[in-house]
Design an enzyme around this catalytic site. Structure first.
Site, PDB file in Angstrom:
ATOM      1  N   HIS A 211      -3.111   1.338  21.145  1.00  0.00           N
ATOM      2  CA  HIS A 211      -2.658   0.869  19.777  1.00  0.00           C
ATOM      3  C   HIS A 211      -1.299   0.956  19.357  1.00  0.00           C
ATOM      4  O   HIS A 211      -1.014   1.809  19.038  1.00  0.00           O
ATOM      5  CB  HIS A 211      -3.772   1.142  18.688  1.00  0.00           C
ATOM      6  CG  HIS A 211      -3.802   0.270  17.430  1.00  0.00           C
ATOM      7  ND1 HIS A 211      -4.855  -0.158  16.670  1.00  0.00           N
ATOM      8  CD2 HIS A 211      -2.664  -0.060  16.702  1.00  0.00           C
ATOM      9  CE1 HIS A 211      -4.673  -0.603  15.532  1.00  0.00           C
ATOM     10  NE2 HIS A 211      -3.392  -0.506  15.558  1.00  0.00           N
TER      11      HIS A 211
ATOM     12  N   HIS B 263       2.292  -0.965  17.669  1.00  0.00           N
ATOM     13  CA  HIS B 263       2.813  -2.154  16.974  1.00  0.00           C
ATOM     14  C   HIS B 263       4.290  -2.148  17.323  1.00  0.00           C
ATOM     15  O   HIS B 263       4.987  -0.936  17.044  1.00  0.00           O
ATOM     16  CB  HIS B 263       3.038  -2.083  15.387  1.00  0.00           C
ATOM     17  CG  HIS B 263       1.426  -2.413  14.875  1.00  0.00           C
ATOM     18  ND1 HIS B 263       0.729  -3.498  14.650  1.00  0.00           N
ATOM     19  CD2 HIS B 263       0.555  -1.220  14.747  1.00  0.00           C
ATOM     20  CE1 HIS B 263      -0.338  -3.163  14.318  1.00  0.00           C
ATOM     21  NE2 HIS B 263      -0.747  -2.040  14.372  1.00  0.00           N
TER      22      HIS B 263
ATOM     23  N   ASN C 138      -0.147  -8.633  15.612  1.00  0.00           N
ATOM     24  CA  ASN C 138      -0.011  -9.017  14.119  1.00  0.00           C
ATOM     25  C   ASN C 138       1.668  -9.457  14.078  1.00  0.00           C
ATOM     26  O   ASN C 138       2.292  -8.607  12.996  1.00  0.00           O
ATOM     27  CB  ASN C 138      -0.600  -8.243  13.309  1.00  0.00           C
ATOM     28  CG  ASN C 138       0.256  -6.806  13.173  1.00  0.00           C
ATOM     29  OD1 ASN C 138       0.652  -6.284  14.234  1.00  0.00           O
ATOM     30  ND2 ASN C 138      -0.227  -5.895  12.189  1.00  0.00           N
TER      31      ASN C 138
ATOM     32  N   LYS D  91      -8.103  -8.896  19.337  1.00  0.00           N
ATOM     33  CA  LYS D  91      -7.993  -8.137  18.046  1.00  0.00           C
ATOM     34  C   LYS D  91      -8.580  -9.141  16.816  1.00  0.00           C
ATOM     35  O   LYS D  91      -8.222 -10.125  16.439  1.00  0.00           O
ATOM     36  CB  LYS D  91      -6.456  -7.805  17.557  1.00  0.00           C
ATOM     37  CG  LYS D  91      -6.336  -6.829  16.492  1.00  0.00           C
ATOM     38  CD  LYS D  91      -6.954  -5.509  16.621  1.00  0.00           C
ATOM     39  CE  LYS D  91      -6.757  -4.902  15.397  1.00  0.00           C
ATOM     40  NZ  LYS D  91      -5.877  -4.032  15.085  1.00  0.00           N
TER      41      LYS D  91
ATOM     42  N   HIS E 235     -10.327  -4.088  13.254  1.00  0.00           N
ATOM     43  CA  HIS E 235      -9.704  -3.430  12.470  1.00  0.00           C
ATOM     44  C   HIS E 235     -11.133  -3.100  11.231  1.00  0.00           C
ATOM     45  O   HIS E 235     -11.580  -4.428  10.699  1.00  0.00           O
ATOM     46  CB  HIS E 235      -8.622  -4.030  11.604  1.00  0.00           C
ATOM     47  CG  HIS E 235      -8.026  -3.352  10.497  1.00  0.00           C
ATOM     48  ND1 HIS E 235      -7.074  -2.664  10.403  1.00  0.00           N
ATOM     49  CD2 HIS E 235      -8.663  -3.081   9.257  1.00  0.00           C
ATOM     50  CE1 HIS E 235      -6.482  -2.048   9.204  1.00  0.00           C
ATOM     51  NE2 HIS E 235      -7.701  -2.239   8.441  1.00  0.00           N
TER      52      HIS E 235
ATOM     53  N   HIS F 280      -8.495   2.826  14.893  1.00  0.00           N
ATOM     54  CA  HIS F 280      -8.030   3.792  13.999  1.00  0.00           C
ATOM     55  C   HIS F 280      -8.934   4.519  13.021  1.00  0.00           C
ATOM     56  O   HIS F 280      -9.123   4.222  11.918  1.00  0.00           O
ATOM     57  CB  HIS F 280      -6.701   3.483  13.126  1.00  0.00           C
ATOM     58  CG  HIS F 280      -6.527   2.003  12.898  1.00  0.00           C
ATOM     59  ND1 HIS F 280      -7.882   1.296  12.299  1.00  0.00           N
ATOM     60  CD2 HIS F 280      -5.888   1.038  12.789  1.00  0.00           C
ATOM     61  CE1 HIS F 280      -7.678   0.092  12.028  1.00  0.00           C
ATOM     62  NE2 HIS F 280      -6.229   0.019  12.340  1.00  0.00           N
TER      63      HIS F 280
ATOM     64  N   LEU G 115      -2.927   1.828   6.704  1.00  0.00           N
ATOM     65  CA  LEU G 115      -4.265   1.512   6.451  1.00  0.00           C
ATOM     66  C   LEU G 115      -5.031   1.516   7.947  1.00  0.00           C
ATOM     67  O   LEU G 115      -4.379   1.214   8.865  1.00  0.00           O
ATOM     68  CB  LEU G 115      -4.446  -0.091   6.252  1.00  0.00           C
ATOM     69  CG  LEU G 115      -4.011  -0.335   4.527  1.00  0.00           C
ATOM     70  CD1 LEU G 115      -3.571  -1.805   4.327  1.00  0.00           C
ATOM     71  CD2 LEU G 115      -5.008   0.403   3.779  1.00  0.00           C
TER      72      LEU G 115
ATOM     73  N   ASP H 203      -1.321   3.630  16.594  1.00  0.00           N
ATOM     74  CA  ASP H 203      -1.244   2.680  15.454  1.00  0.00           C
ATOM     75  C   ASP H 203       0.259   2.833  14.898  1.00  0.00           C
ATOM     76  O   ASP H 203       0.519   2.811  13.541  1.00  0.00           O
ATOM     77  CB  ASP H 203      -2.147   3.161  14.448  1.00  0.00           C
ATOM     78  CG  ASP H 203      -2.038   1.943  13.448  1.00  0.00           C
ATOM     79  OD1 ASP H 203      -1.583   0.797  13.677  1.00  0.00           O
ATOM     80  OD2 ASP H 203      -2.744   2.125  12.345  1.00  0.00           O
TER      81      ASP H 203
ATOM     82  N   HIS I 288       8.039   0.194   9.816  1.00  0.00           N
ATOM     83  CA  HIS I 288       8.435  -0.488   8.803  1.00  0.00           C
ATOM     84  C   HIS I 288       9.968  -0.110   8.434  1.00  0.00           C
ATOM     85  O   HIS I 288       9.948   1.039   8.141  1.00  0.00           O
ATOM     86  CB  HIS I 288       7.479  -0.449   7.565  1.00  0.00           C
ATOM     87  CG  HIS I 288       6.344  -1.343   7.868  1.00  0.00           C
ATOM     88  ND1 HIS I 288       6.097  -2.781   7.757  1.00  0.00           N
ATOM     89  CD2 HIS I 288       4.974  -0.633   7.994  1.00  0.00           C
ATOM     90  CE1 HIS I 288       4.881  -2.955   7.979  1.00  0.00           C
ATOM     91  NE2 HIS I 288       4.189  -1.738   8.322  1.00  0.00           N
TER      92      HIS I 288
ATOM     93  N   ALA J  28       2.061  -0.922   4.562  1.00  0.00           N
ATOM     94  CA  ALA J  28       1.217  -0.110   4.952  1.00  0.00           C
ATOM     95  C   ALA J  28       1.534   0.119   6.347  1.00  0.00           C
ATOM     96  O   ALA J  28       1.953  -0.810   7.209  1.00  0.00           O
ATOM     97  CB  ALA J  28      -0.109  -0.515   4.871  1.00  0.00           C
TER      98      ALA J  28
END
Ligand code: NCD
Ligand code: ZN
Length: 364
Positions: A30, A32, A58, A116, A153, A191, A236, A264, A268, A280
């Site tokens: 997982h 990003h 995403n 997802k 999720h 998660h 989150l 996860d 950011h 988040a």
């Protein structure tokens, strides 16, 4: 099991002394990575730790088509540091409009390995997600038929539900009915943050698994307010009560096949975190393995670390484990505090701290 204690055996009494574990190279199920300059900045941290990983879709706009997924995979491959053999596994972002035929084609052509499912609005960049699970029944039926897993999720989007209850209520109201409708569908509860998740996954382990992040093994909801509001610990699903953290530590270190790594890692830039409305996501990509191995050490479960890190996820996805190894050593080392992206920075989870474990070598 190829965990080697190079220097001594692990016990509470010996924890102060040197110890190293060598395991097969792990995978992160997982991740990003974002895109553009952020992708270039964060990818080397993941490739230094993991041989392969599932890439979250995403982006803005989300990765909903085989063309978008293949193009994103190419950008990731091009951004790998020199000499890296990192393999990204892509996912399809489910929307109310996803077509069963497209889902199946992408799976058969090995463009993506899973889909997802974001309930619409549940988290960062999920506004195009699914508004009602029943609307995607035919897609889930097809996935069930072809053996393609859905990565969920698991938080309710009912705004009336307390944020700390959203995972447990999702299980009760949405997930269990979905599982009853699709009895052969393979599911990863992403998660996991609660005892309720641990229990439902264990009870359905024949077709279900959960990823567990490094941060949910370390922080609880009180950590978010330690001495003031801590935006860099906000993600989150949000961290829960201490009893849930303890249940997650027991689950992760149990060695049970239904639990595996999913960091996860969710970068950011600082201005989006230290803001009136903080985004988040926790960037754990640079410190994930050091954190996981520390938890296994503290729980006296180093002999089960390889299962969680390198075997269980691959088995769930029907992929052979990696052949190379990574060695982690109980030797304190200070980790990087932040990662620069253009003229901003991303704050690293546990960044700038001296962590008790470090990565001492990878052999591909
Ligand atoms: C993730 C992100 O930033 O994309 N944020 C997070 O808090 N975990 C999205 C997600 O996985 O929920
Ligand atoms: Zn995520």
């Amino acid at each position: 099991m190829s965990v080697h204690r190079l220097f001594d055996t692990v016990s509470a009494a010996s924890r102060a002394s040197n110890c190293a574990v060598t395991i097969r190279r792990p995978d992160d199920w997982h991740i990003h990575l974002r895109d553009g300059e952020t992708l270039k900045a964060v990818l080397p941290f993941t490739t230094a730790q993991f041989a392969r990983g599932i890439i979250m879709p995403n982006l803005v706009p989300p990765v909903t088509t085989t063309q978008a997924a293949a193009a994103y995979r190419d950008r990731i491959l091009a951004a790998r540091p020199e000499g890296s053999d990192f393999t990204p596994f892509m996912t399809c972002y489910l929307t109310d409009e996803t077509s069963s035929d497209d889902i199946e084609r992408g799976f058969q052509e090995r463009i993506w390995i899973a889909a997802k499912l974001y309930p619409a609005g549940a988290t960062t960049n999920s506004s195009h997600g699914v508004t009602s699970l029943k609307r995607i029944s035919s897609v889930l039926e097809r996935m069930e038929r072809i053996g393609m897993p859905v990565l969920i999720h698991g938080e309710t989007i009912d705004p009336q539900v307390d944020i700390f209850d959203r995972e447990a209520i999702f299980i009760e109201r949405d997930l269990l009915p979905l599982m009853a409708r699709h009895q052969g569908l393979r599911i990863v509860l992403e998660h996991a943050t609660t005892t309720e998740s641990v229990d439902v996954v264990r009870a359905n382990a024949a077709r279900m698994a959960a990823t567990i992040t490094p941060h949910h093994l370390i922080i609880n909801r009180t950590s978010l307010f330690q001495g003031g509001l801590r935006p860099h610990l906000y993600c989150l699903p949000v961290a829960k009560h201490e009893r849930h953290r303890l249940a997650l530590r027991r689950a992760a270190t149990s060695g049970d096949r239904c639990f595996f790594i999913g960091t996860d890692t969710a970068p950011h830039i600082r201005s989006r975190k230290e803001a009136t409305c903080c985004a988040a996501g926790i960037f754990s990509g640079a410190t994930a393995l050091q954190t996981y191995v520390q938890v296994f050490d503290e729980e006296e479960a180093l002999d089960r670390f390889e299962a969680f890190a390198s075997l269980n996820g691959a088995r769930f996805h029907g992929i052979p484990p990696n052949t190379g190894t990574i060695t982690l050593e109980r030797k304190p080392s200070r980790v990087i505090a932040e990662v620069g992206v253009e003229d901003e920075e991303i704050i690293v989870f546990r960044g700038g701290e001296s962590l008790p474990w470090s990565i001492s070598g990878v052999s591909p």
